[in-house]
Design an enzyme around this catalytic site. Structure first.
Site, PDB file in Angstrom:
ATOM      1  N   GLU A 178      37.379  51.265  46.063  1.00  0.00           N
ATOM      2  CA  GLU A 178      37.411  50.286  44.964  1.00  0.00           C
ATOM      3  C   GLU A 178      37.908  50.879  43.648  1.00  0.00           C
ATOM      4  O   GLU A 178      38.783  50.300  42.988  1.00  0.00           O
ATOM      5  CB  GLU A 178      36.009  49.690  44.736  1.00  0.00           C
ATOM      6  N   ASP A 188      37.783  34.401  48.861  1.00  0.00           N
ATOM      7  CA  ASP A 188      38.418  35.592  49.455  1.00  0.00           C
ATOM      8  C   ASP A 188      39.623  35.243  50.339  1.00  0.00           C
ATOM      9  O   ASP A 188      39.928  35.964  51.297  1.00  0.00           O
ATOM     10  CB  ASP A 188      37.392  36.408  50.280  1.00  0.00           C
ATOM     11  N   HIS A 209      37.179  43.125  46.504  1.00  0.00           N
ATOM     12  CA  HIS A 209      36.165  42.770  47.519  1.00  0.00           C
ATOM     13  C   HIS A 209      35.858  44.012  48.359  1.00  0.00           C
ATOM     14  O   HIS A 209      36.779  44.711  48.784  1.00  0.00           O
ATOM     15  CB  HIS A 209      36.676  41.633  48.404  1.00  0.00           C
ATOM     16  N   ASN A 238      33.167  49.202  38.512  1.00  0.00           N
ATOM     17  CA  ASN A 238      34.610  48.936  38.595  1.00  0.00           C
ATOM     18  C   ASN A 238      35.213  48.757  37.210  1.00  0.00           C
ATOM     19  O   ASN A 238      36.324  49.216  36.948  1.00  0.00           O
ATOM     20  CB  ASN A 238      34.878  47.710  39.471  1.00  0.00           C
ATOM     21  N   ASN A 281      40.857  39.927  42.412  1.00  0.00           N
ATOM     22  CA  ASN A 281      39.451  40.203  42.732  1.00  0.00           C
ATOM     23  C   ASN A 281      39.383  41.467  43.572  1.00  0.00           C
ATOM     24  O   ASN A 281      40.267  41.724  44.387  1.00  0.00           O
ATOM     25  CB  ASN A 281      38.888  39.023  43.538  1.00  0.00           C
TER      26      ASN A 281
HETATM   27  C1  GAR Z   1      31.506  45.849  43.949  1.00  0.00           C
HETATM   28  O1  GAR Z   1      31.214  46.540  45.129  1.00  0.00           O
HETATM   29  C2  GAR Z   1      32.487  44.716  44.224  1.00  0.00           C
HETATM   30  O2  GAR Z   1      33.432  45.026  45.211  1.00  0.00           O
HETATM   31  C3  GAR Z   1      31.548  43.636  44.688  1.00  0.00           C
HETATM   32  O3  GAR Z   1      30.452  43.732  43.814  1.00  0.00           O
HETATM   33  C4  GAR Z   1      30.287  45.108  43.415  1.00  0.00           C
HETATM   34  C5  GAR Z   1      30.182  45.177  41.906  1.00  0.00           C
HETATM   35  O4  GAR Z   1      29.882  46.476  41.469  1.00  0.00           O
HETATM   36  N1  GAR Z   1      32.165  42.350  44.668  1.00  0.00           N
HETATM   37  C6  GAR Z   1      31.955  41.414  45.597  1.00  0.00           C
HETATM   38  O5  GAR Z   1      31.165  41.556  46.513  1.00  0.00           O
HETATM   39  C7  GAR Z   1      32.785  40.155  45.424  1.00  0.00           C
HETATM   40  N2  GAR Z   1      32.712  39.332  46.608  1.00  0.00           N
HETATM   41  P1  GAR Z   1      30.158  46.928  39.968  1.00  0.00           P
HETATM   42  O6  GAR Z   1      29.506  45.895  39.062  1.00  0.00           O
HETATM   43  O7  GAR Z   1      29.468  48.263  39.873  1.00  0.00           O
HETATM   44  O8  GAR Z   1      31.650  47.011  39.761  1.00  0.00           O
END
Ligand code: GAR
Length: 208
Positions: free
Chosen positions: A181, A151, A110, A14, A108
């Site tokens: 995302e 959340d 999610h 992200n 955030n």
């Molecule tokens: C993502 O899928 C994000 O939505 C999730 O962690 C991942 C991080 O991936 N976040 C949560 O679950 C928050 N509750 P990344 O480090 O490759 O962006």
């Protein structure tokens, strides 16, 4: 320029989507001031340094108490005087002091359609495992403002993603990232930076 600090814990795909969107000007009027990680070996920190963005690690392990860690995290964030804090896969519950100080200035991402599959224990791959176990046919991602709950803050953007026969948690996680995302998180940041967020009767909308 809106000064943005991105908080991460892991791979940082992200974060990469945000960096790419700034470069391609899909996000305008934003300066990525810093990336802060609670994990010293998070690949997100490598992405930051490769792109000339200051990277900082504030690890829980370096502090004797939770309070000392939270204080150090808040100090690290404050030192960049951000206009907006983006949680991009940051798997730490924020200190109440931070959510109060930066009210409506923390967002955030999610990986589900809140209020489904969110709250305590719903993070990362676990979300997709639980989605598949329940057998729902539509999932997605949500960008929301962060308040003192997990959340529970006001929703800014959501995007739906279909579940397909034979999906594994890993396959679904990747589809939710690609189709939702990496699209809605940059869109939300651009909207905040450029006055495209409107509040109507306590609900937040992004103007196209
Ligand atoms: C993502 O899928 C994000 O939505 C999730 O962690 C991942 C991080 O991936 N976040 C949560 O679950 C928050 N509750 P990344 O480090 O490759 O962006």
């Amino acid at each position: 320029m809106l000064k943005v600090v991105v908080l991460v814990s892991g791979g940082g795909t992200n974060l990469q989507a945000i960096i790419d969107a700034v470069k391609s000007e899909q996000i305008r009027n934003v300066e990525l001031s810093a990336v802060i990680s609670n994990k010293k070996d998070a690949y997100a920190l490598t992405r930051a340094s490769e792109n000339g963005i200051p990277g900082v690690c504030v690890s829980r392990k370096a502090y004797e108490t939770r309070e000392a860690f939270e204080e150090a995290l808040l100090q690290a964030v404050d030192s960049f005087t951000p206009d907006l804090i983006v949680l991009a896969g940051f798997l730490v519950i924020l200190p109440a002091k931070m959510t109060e100080k930066y009210s409506h200035r923390i967002i955030n991402i999610h990986p589900s359609l809140i209020p489904s599959f969110c709250g305590d224990g719903f993070y990362g791959l676990h979300v997709h495992e639980k989605v598949l176990a329940r057998g729902v046919k539509v999932t997605g991602a949500t960008v929301h403002f962060v308040d003192s709950g997990t959340d529970t803050g006001p929703i800014l953007l959501q995007k739906a993603v279909s579940i397909k026969p034979g999906d594994t948690p890993e396959v679904l996680q990747r589809r939710v990232m690609e189709e939702a995302e990496w699209i809605i998180l940059p869109k939300a940041i651009d909207a905040i930076a450029n006055g495209k967020v409107k509040e109507v009767d306590g609900s937040f909308f992004v103007e196209d």
